[in-house]
Write a protein that holds these residues in place. Structure first.
Motif, PDB file in Angstrom:
ATOM      1  N   GLY A 156      96.248 -83.226  44.524  1.00 32.40           N
ATOM      2  CA  GLY A 156      95.107 -83.338  45.762  1.00 32.40           C
ATOM      3  C   GLY A 156      94.837 -82.702  47.107  1.00 32.40           C
ATOM      4  O   GLY A 156      94.042 -82.237  47.410  1.00 32.40           O
ATOM      5  N   ALA A 157      96.117 -82.513  47.246  1.00 34.74           N
ATOM      6  CA  ALA A 157      95.953 -82.066  49.039  1.00 34.74           C
ATOM      7  C   ALA A 157      95.450 -80.457  48.658  1.00 34.74           C
ATOM      8  O   ALA A 157      95.505 -80.001  47.171  1.00 34.74           O
ATOM      9  N   THR A 158      95.339 -79.863  49.632  1.00 35.96           N
ATOM     10  CA  THR A 158      94.556 -79.177  49.368  1.00 35.96           C
ATOM     11  C   THR A 158      95.879 -77.304  50.346  1.00 35.96           C
ATOM     12  O   THR A 158      96.302 -77.806  51.423  1.00 35.96           O
ATOM     13  N   TYR A 181      96.732 -79.641  42.945  1.00 37.11           N
ATOM     14  CA  TYR A 181      96.484 -78.996  44.847  1.00 37.11           C
ATOM     15  C   TYR A 181      95.110 -78.176  43.696  1.00 37.11           C
ATOM     16  O   TYR A 181      95.665 -77.676  43.589  1.00 37.11           O
ATOM     17  N   ARG A 182      95.367 -78.300  44.855  1.00 36.30           N
ATOM     18  CA  ARG A 182      93.379 -77.278  45.146  1.00 36.30           C
ATOM     19  C   ARG A 182      94.615 -76.376  45.965  1.00 36.30           C
ATOM     20  O   ARG A 182      94.890 -76.394  47.059  1.00 36.30           O
ATOM     21  N   VAL A 183      94.413 -75.178  45.468  1.00 36.19           N
ATOM     22  CA  VAL A 183      95.472 -73.663  46.453  1.00 36.19           C
ATOM     23  C   VAL A 183      94.623 -72.945  45.939  1.00 36.19           C
ATOM     24  O   VAL A 183      93.350 -72.156  45.352  1.00 36.19           O
ATOM     25  N   PRO A 212      86.375 -72.794  54.008  1.00 34.32           N
ATOM     26  CA  PRO A 212      86.022 -73.908  54.612  1.00 34.32           C
ATOM     27  C   PRO A 212      86.737 -74.938  55.660  1.00 34.32           C
ATOM     28  O   PRO A 212      85.056 -75.958  55.506  1.00 34.32           O
ATOM     29  N   SER A 213      87.971 -75.275  55.421  1.00 31.58           N
ATOM     30  CA  SER A 213      87.913 -76.299  56.181  1.00 31.58           C
ATOM     31  C   SER A 213      89.417 -76.234  56.044  1.00 31.58           C
ATOM     32  O   SER A 213      89.713 -74.903  55.245  1.00 31.58           O
ATOM     33  N   ARG A 214      89.763 -77.048  57.103  1.00 26.39           N
ATOM     34  CA  ARG A 214      91.856 -76.970  57.315  1.00 26.39           C
ATOM     35  C   ARG A 214      91.790 -76.975  55.830  1.00 26.39           C
ATOM     36  O   ARG A 214      91.721 -78.286  55.503  1.00 26.39           O
ATOM     37  N   VAL A 215      93.844 -77.039  55.927  1.00 27.04           N
ATOM     38  CA  VAL A 215      94.591 -77.314  54.602  1.00 27.04           C
ATOM     39  C   VAL A 215      95.235 -78.196  54.877  1.00 27.04           C
ATOM     40  O   VAL A 215      95.695 -78.102  55.985  1.00 27.04           O
ATOM     41  N   ASP A 216      95.702 -78.649  53.820  1.00 28.02           N
ATOM     42  CA  ASP A 216      96.910 -80.252  54.248  1.00 28.02           C
ATOM     43  C   ASP A 216      98.636 -78.955  54.621  1.00 28.02           C
ATOM     44  O   ASP A 216      99.278 -79.892  55.323  1.00 28.02           O
ATOM     45  N   ALA A 217      98.652 -77.757  54.248  1.00 23.89           N
ATOM     46  CA  ALA A 217      99.828 -76.966  54.081  1.00 23.89           C
ATOM     47  C   ALA A 217      99.527 -75.385  53.944  1.00 23.89           C
ATOM     48  O   ALA A 217      98.507 -75.262  52.818  1.00 23.89           O
ATOM     49  N   GLY A 237      98.976 -82.150  62.448  1.00 24.13           N
ATOM     50  CA  GLY A 237     100.052 -82.851  61.900  1.00 24.13           C
ATOM     51  C   GLY A 237      99.834 -82.469  60.519  1.00 24.13           C
ATOM     52  O   GLY A 237     101.296 -82.707  59.232  1.00 24.13           O
ATOM     53  N   GLY A 238      99.481 -81.358  60.033  1.00 22.95           N
ATOM     54  CA  GLY A 238      99.942 -80.265  58.417  1.00 22.95           C
ATOM     55  C   GLY A 238     101.218 -79.617  58.876  1.00 22.95           C
ATOM     56  O   GLY A 238     102.381 -79.388  59.656  1.00 22.95           O
ATOM     57  N   ARG A 239     101.255 -78.933  57.799  1.00 22.12           N
ATOM     58  CA  ARG A 239     102.760 -77.762  57.610  1.00 22.12           C
ATOM     59  C   ARG A 239     102.503 -76.750  56.905  1.00 22.12           C
ATOM     60  O   ARG A 239     101.442 -76.397  56.455  1.00 22.12           O
TER      61      ARG A 239
END
Length: 321
Positions: A156-158, A181-183, A212-217, A237-239
């Protein structure tokens, strides 16, 4: 036997250093064995070798190629893990100072036969063709480790993949989508953006576009051209996982982003033999196949190198002896 070799290096004329011709049979040292190659995959690493961009221990002349699938001396279908070193583990995982890949210290896989350590052989699942299996040890293994090890993302992470079309980026799209994941993807080419969406990317953007938004990684293989966008696009805090820098390796660091927003920058090069085995099983269970741009006979290897050099491939180029 027929083989594809780098006989010298030249940054201005790398393809002029490529030789397709007869070479002697490989000799297996103690603890090594010989694999009859059925398919081998071209990597940008092979082009860098011709340009003279390689480790200090690079041997020239050398048979190129690090990825392959074939048949071992007992007739078993196998995938060749390309990392040669202590325990055949990637750099940064106690591999020792003599870590290398095939095509550097040792002759590589662009030949009818190749000598490799016995411990580097992974059984090829019946559900993968030799051509598909040959794509896994390099680009696909790197993408697998970037997503599931170095980024450590939950379903589910982007994820933002910088650049669409190369072997690693297409693998990231396919593997990430299959894992839930949302890719999102960037590319200069509208055509490649459409191809990325067809592979499973949820959305594709022009380079530097506001997301549209910041991503997790962020999965970064491009380098200088996209680095600033990667820093701006990842959440606090992302990577950012880096496995290459095709446009340059010295971008402005953006350290204010790193420490104020507590980002993690993680490097990634290839993966372990066990990860290669897990990747192959994952591909079979999930019915995933590598994106292959073209399959060429070994005798036409120069055509594949030219296409990669010109940026005219989407996915992998596979050579078949």
């Amino acid at each position: 036997m027929l083989a594809v070799s780098a006989v010298r290096t030249d940054a201005q004329d790398p393809l002029g250093c490529l030789d397709v011709g007869e070479r002697g049979e490989p000799v297996a040292a103690a603890g090594w064995t010989t694999v009859t190659v059925r398919a081998a995959a071209l990597n940008r690493h092979d082009l860098w070798t011709l340009r003279g961009v390689g480790p200090s221990y690079q041997r020239i002349p050398v048979i190129l190629g690090s990825d392959a699938a074939g048949v071992d001396e007992e007739g078993n279908p196998v995938i060749v893990h390309s990392v040669i070193g202590d325990g055949a583990r990637p750099r940064g995982e106690d591999a020792g100072p003599r870590w290398s890949v095939l095509g550097e210290r040792h002759d590589g896989t662009f030949a009818e036969r190749v000598a490799v350590p016995r411990g580097n052989l992974v059984p090829k699942p019946a559900g993968l063709s030799f051509e598909d299996a040959a794509c896994l040890p390099g680009a696909w293994l790197t993408a697998y480790r970037m997503l599931f090890d170095r980024a450590a993302l939950e379903p589910g992470a982007t994820v933002l993949v910088q650049g669409a079309g190369g072997g690693v980026s297409t693998a990231l799209i396919v593997l990430g989508s299959a894992a839930g994941y949302r890719v999102w993807v960037t590319s200069r080419s509208a055509g490649r953006r459409k191809q990325a969406e067809a592979l499973g990317a949820e959305a594709a953007f022009a380079p530097g576009a506001r997301l549209p938004s910041r991503v997790d990684a962020v999965m970064e293989t491009v380098g200088e051209a996209t680095w600033e966008h990667s820093l701006r696009s990842v959440r606090d805090g992302g990577r950012i996982v880096v496995s290459g820098a095709t446009t340059g390796a010295l971008p402005p660091a953006g350290l204010d982003h790193v420490f104020f927003r507590q980002l993690t920058i993680a490097g990634c090069t290839l993966g372990s033999r066990d990860q290669l085995a897990r990747l192959s099983r994952f591909c079979v269970r999930s019915r995933l196949t590598p994106v292959i741009d073209r399959v060429l006979p070994l005798s036409r290897a120069r055509e594949g190198f030219r296409a990669m050099s010109d940026g005219a491939v989407f996915g992998k180029v596979v050579l078949t002896p």
